[in-house]
Design a protein around this motif. Structure first.
Motif, PDB file in Angstrom:
ATOM      1  N   MET A 243      73.989  71.705   6.530  1.00 14.38           N
ATOM      2  CA  MET A 243      74.527  73.148   6.381  1.00 14.38           C
ATOM      3  C   MET A 243      73.544  73.594   5.132  1.00 14.38           C
ATOM      4  SD  MET A 243      78.592  72.440   6.611  1.00 14.38           S
ATOM      5  CE  MET A 243      78.318  70.811   5.817  1.00 14.38           C
ATOM      6  N   SER A 244      73.244  74.987   4.966  1.00 14.18           N
ATOM      7  CA  SER A 244      72.505  75.686   3.922  1.00 14.18           C
ATOM      8  C   SER A 244      73.688  76.121   2.929  1.00 14.18           C
ATOM      9  CB  SER A 244      71.856  76.892   4.660  1.00 14.18           C
ATOM     10  OG  SER A 244      72.787  77.848   5.100  1.00 14.18           O
ATOM     11  N   ALA A 245      73.174  76.446   1.786  1.00 14.76           N
ATOM     12  CA  ALA A 245      73.807  76.916   0.739  1.00 14.76           C
ATOM     13  C   ALA A 245      74.362  78.287   0.965  1.00 14.76           C
ATOM     14  CB  ALA A 245      73.098  77.007  -0.519  1.00 14.76           C
ATOM     15  N   GLN A 246      74.119  79.198   1.931  1.00  9.74           N
ATOM     16  CA  GLN A 246      74.531  80.222   2.284  1.00  9.74           C
ATOM     17  C   GLN A 246      75.488  80.181   3.328  1.00  9.74           C
ATOM     18  OE1 GLN A 246      71.302  79.755   2.298  1.00  9.74           O
ATOM     19  NE2 GLN A 246      71.039  80.314   0.031  1.00  9.74           N
ATOM     20  N   SER A 247      75.694  79.364   4.164  1.00  5.11           N
ATOM     21  CA  SER A 247      76.531  79.211   5.273  1.00  5.11           C
ATOM     22  C   SER A 247      77.431  77.674   5.384  1.00  5.11           C
ATOM     23  CB  SER A 247      75.881  79.691   6.476  1.00  5.11           C
ATOM     24  OG  SER A 247      76.658  79.600   7.657  1.00  5.11           O
ATOM     25  N   ILE A 248      78.636  78.019   5.812  1.00  2.00           N
ATOM     26  CA  ILE A 248      79.241  76.679   6.387  1.00  2.00           C
ATOM     27  C   ILE A 248      78.668  76.280   7.630  1.00  2.00           C
ATOM     28  CG2 ILE A 248      80.918  77.940   7.577  1.00  2.00           C
ATOM     29  CD1 ILE A 248      82.782  75.791   6.348  1.00  2.00           C
ATOM     30  N   LEU A 249      77.940  77.128   8.548  1.00  2.00           N
ATOM     31  CA  LEU A 249      77.655  76.713   9.896  1.00  2.00           C
ATOM     32  C   LEU A 249      76.420  75.596   9.666  1.00  2.00           C
ATOM     33  CD1 LEU A 249      77.099  80.426  11.559  1.00  2.00           C
ATOM     34  CD2 LEU A 249      78.958  78.433  11.828  1.00  2.00           C
ATOM     35  N   PRO A 250      76.424  74.554  10.786  1.00  2.00           N
ATOM     36  CA  PRO A 250      75.422  73.501  10.449  1.00  2.00           C
ATOM     37  C   PRO A 250      74.141  74.113  10.851  1.00  2.00           C
ATOM     38  CG  PRO A 250      77.362  72.875  11.843  1.00  2.00           C
ATOM     39  CD  PRO A 250      77.312  74.396  11.678  1.00  2.00           C
ATOM     40  N   ASP A 251      72.988  73.660   9.897  1.00  2.00           N
ATOM     41  CA  ASP A 251      71.644  73.912  10.280  1.00  2.00           C
ATOM     42  C   ASP A 251      70.870  72.738  10.852  1.00  2.00           C
ATOM     43  OD1 ASP A 251      71.324  72.105   8.244  1.00  2.00           O
ATOM     44  OD2 ASP A 251      70.930  73.403   6.874  1.00  2.00           O
ATOM     45  N   GLU A 252      69.657  73.047  11.106  1.00  2.00           N
ATOM     46  CA  GLU A 252      68.869  71.980  11.824  1.00  2.00           C
ATOM     47  C   GLU A 252      68.810  70.362  11.226  1.00  2.00           C
ATOM     48  OE1 GLU A 252      66.583  70.927  14.974  1.00  2.00           O
ATOM     49  OE2 GLU A 252      67.238  72.903  14.613  1.00  2.00           O
ATOM     50  N   ALA A 253      69.153  70.596   9.695  1.00  2.00           N
ATOM     51  CA  ALA A 253      69.150  69.082   9.206  1.00  2.00           C
ATOM     52  C   ALA A 253      70.281  68.403   9.381  1.00  2.00           C
ATOM     53  CB  ALA A 253      69.096  69.209   7.535  1.00  2.00           C
ATOM     54  N   VAL A 254      71.331  69.167   9.796  1.00  2.00           N
ATOM     55  CA  VAL A 254      72.743  68.545  10.339  1.00  2.00           C
ATOM     56  C   VAL A 254      72.345  67.570  11.514  1.00  2.00           C
ATOM     57  CG1 VAL A 254      75.266  68.668  10.716  1.00  2.00           C
ATOM     58  CG2 VAL A 254      74.020  70.004   8.902  1.00  2.00           C
ATOM     59  N   PHE A 255      71.889  68.464  12.447  1.00  2.00           N
ATOM     60  CA  PHE A 255      71.804  68.009  13.862  1.00  2.00           C
ATOM     61  C   PHE A 255      70.646  66.871  13.751  1.00  2.00           C
ATOM     62  CE2 PHE A 255      73.574  71.940  14.999  1.00  2.00           C
ATOM     63  CZ  PHE A 255      74.430  71.617  16.195  1.00  2.00           C
ATOM     64  N   ALA A 256      69.768  66.795  13.050  1.00  2.00           N
ATOM     65  CA  ALA A 256      68.626  65.935  12.758  1.00  2.00           C
ATOM     66  C   ALA A 256      69.240  64.332  12.219  1.00  2.00           C
ATOM     67  CB  ALA A 256      67.484  66.404  12.088  1.00  2.00           C
ATOM     68  N   ASP A 257      70.061  64.759  11.267  1.00  2.00           N
ATOM     69  CA  ASP A 257      70.787  63.514  10.707  1.00  2.00           C
ATOM     70  C   ASP A 257      71.826  62.872  11.609  1.00  2.00           C
ATOM     71  OD1 ASP A 257      71.515  61.838   8.394  1.00  2.00           O
ATOM     72  OD2 ASP A 257      73.491  62.907   8.741  1.00  2.00           O
ATOM     73  N   PHE A 258      72.557  63.696  12.517  1.00  2.00           N
ATOM     74  CA  PHE A 258      73.299  63.342  13.437  1.00  2.00           C
ATOM     75  C   PHE A 258      72.642  62.288  14.407  1.00  2.00           C
ATOM     76  CE2 PHE A 258      75.751  63.752  17.325  1.00  2.00           C
ATOM     77  CZ  PHE A 258      76.926  63.061  17.054  1.00  2.00           C
ATOM     78  N   ARG A 259      71.676  63.021  14.826  1.00  2.00           N
ATOM     79  CA  ARG A 259      70.644  62.426  15.920  1.00  2.00           C
ATOM     80  C   ARG A 259      70.354  60.959  15.581  1.00  2.00           C
ATOM     81  NH1 ARG A 259      65.119  61.641  17.084  1.00  2.00           N
ATOM     82  NH2 ARG A 259      64.681  61.582  19.270  1.00  2.00           N
ATOM     83  N   LEU A 260      69.846  60.965  14.229  1.00  2.00           N
ATOM     84  CA  LEU A 260      69.227  59.477  13.598  1.00  2.00           C
ATOM     85  C   LEU A 260      70.430  58.659  13.646  1.00  2.00           C
ATOM     86  CD1 LEU A 260      66.991  60.549  10.884  1.00  2.00           C
ATOM     87  CD2 LEU A 260      66.378  59.673  12.744  1.00  2.00           C
ATOM     88  N   GLN A 261      71.666  59.042  13.148  1.00  2.00           N
ATOM     89  CA  GLN A 261      72.828  58.148  13.132  1.00  2.00           C
ATOM     90  C   GLN A 261      73.373  57.637  14.603  1.00  2.00           C
ATOM     91  OE1 GLN A 261      76.126  59.010  10.545  1.00  2.00           O
ATOM     92  NE2 GLN A 261      75.162  60.789   9.950  1.00  2.00           N
ATOM     93  N   CYS A 262      73.164  58.443  15.515  1.00  2.00           N
ATOM     94  CA  CYS A 262      73.497  58.250  17.005  1.00  2.00           C
ATOM     95  C   CYS A 262      72.428  57.005  17.580  1.00  2.00           C
ATOM     96  CB  CYS A 262      73.291  59.289  18.061  1.00  2.00           C
ATOM     97  SG  CYS A 262      74.875  60.640  17.697  1.00  2.00           S
ATOM     98  N   LEU A 263      71.332  57.167  17.141  1.00  2.00           N
ATOM     99  CA  LEU A 263      70.194  56.448  17.632  1.00  2.00           C
ATOM    100  C   LEU A 263      69.952  55.205  16.576  1.00  2.00           C
ATOM    101  CD1 LEU A 263      67.551  58.988  18.736  1.00  2.00           C
ATOM    102  CD2 LEU A 263      69.297  57.824  20.154  1.00  2.00           C
ATOM    103  N   SER A 264      70.508  55.164  15.600  1.00  2.00           N
ATOM    104  CA  SER A 264      70.433  53.778  14.489  1.00  2.00           C
ATOM    105  C   SER A 264      70.755  52.686  15.163  1.00  2.00           C
ATOM    106  CB  SER A 264      71.287  54.351  13.244  1.00  2.00           C
ATOM    107  OG  SER A 264      71.243  53.224  12.509  1.00  2.00           O
ATOM    108  N   THR A 265      70.235  51.588  14.732  1.00  2.00           N
ATOM    109  CA  THR A 265      70.726  50.167  14.978  1.00  2.00           C
ATOM    110  C   THR A 265      70.764  49.079  13.976  1.00  2.00           C
ATOM    111  OG1 THR A 265      68.188  49.518  15.213  1.00  2.00           O
ATOM    112  CG2 THR A 265      69.274  50.263  17.515  1.00  2.00           C
TER     113      THR A 265
END
Length: 268
Positions: free
Chosen positions: A1-23
């Motif tokens: 999320m950016s400082a200006q908005s509560i809406l998820p930004d690209e970084a949130v999705f990128a981090d979530f993807r890494l967690q899903c694929l993590s071993t």
């Protein structure tokens, strides 16, 4: 999320993807069904007693060999269809749309008896990019949906789904959740959730994916507002009206002494 908005930004999705694929070694396997389905929980810190840490992380991975990634993505979005397949759902309601790819909603679910049932109000956002489908959500405060007396208001810190095609009618399907159920839960609840309930829900999801095309053909087949935002009829809401729901502002419920109702029946 950016400082200006509560809406998820690209970084949130990128981090979530890494967690899903993590071993990473922090994940402890609790269920494995011949490589088609696995369930992991995060290694809890060393602690004596029968209750477990308040923040729980669980990850489920399923290899689906007869349903496309696009169909599974549709199943997750189609609220009218969810009541057909989800055995844990008490109530689900889309409240308002926040953007072309975000909304806010309410969800209540059944917990193993005698644990009290839970509910959440979450901001949900979705993304389709590079043949990867992702949906993420986290808890928010909504002025018209305060905690109710009969349910425990839980917290989704970050929960969602990652789906990737591995063939024309095959996909990898991952569910990941970090949540605070708001209470001290006995270990049997976490064990039952990871070894029994999570695999059961994933199997229901798989079956739902197989049955969805036929069901959808008879239920507004051209209506998919998650793909075509112009079809969305939910009222618009300014995201600034929402705030992140902090766990420390909600009541904790001590259920650490509760025993499994099924075990009680078996021993009686």
């Amino acid at each position: 999320m950016s400082a200006q908005s509560i809406l998820p930004d690209e970084a949130v999705f990128a981090d979530f993807r890494l967690q899903c694929l993590s071993t990473d070694s922090c994940w402890l396997k609790k269920y494995d069904n011949n490589s088609d389905m696995q369930v992991w929980v995060e290694h809890p810190p060393s602690k004596k007693g029968n209750n477990v840490p308040r923040n729980h992380r669980i990850k489920c991975k399923m290899t689906i060999r007869d349903v496309s990634a696009a169909a599974m993505y549709d199943v997750l979005h189609d609220g009218a269809y969810r009541k057909k397949w989800d055995p844990t759902m008490l109530e689900s309601r889309d409240i308002a749309r926040l953007s072309a790819n975000a909304d806010v909603g309410y969800f209540a679910w059944l917990c193993p008896n005698p644990i009290k049932n839970r509910d959440v109000v979450t901001l949900r956002s979705w993304q389709v990019k590079d043949e990867e489908y992702m949906i993420v959500n986290f808890s928010v405060k909504h002025p018209k949906y305060p905690p109710c007396r009969d349910l425990v208001r839980a917290i989704s810190i970050l929960t969602g789904y990652y789906i990737k095609p591995i063939g024309p009618n095959c996909c990898v399907f991952v569910y990941l959740s970090q949540a605070d159920p708001k209470g001290s839960l006995p270990k049997w609840v976490v064990n039952k959730a990871s070894q029994v309930m999570a695999p059961r829900v994933m199997k229901c999801l798989h079956k739902a994916g197989k049955n969805y095309p036929e069901w959808k053909q008879q239920n507004s087949p051209d209506q998919k507002p998650w793909l075509y935002p112009e079809q969305n009829t939910l009222p618009m809401m300014d995201p600034a009206e929402l705030s992140i729901q902090r766990a420390d502002s909600l009541e904790n419920v001590d259920e650490s002494s509760k025993v499994d109702a099924q075990d009680s029946e078996d021993s009686s």
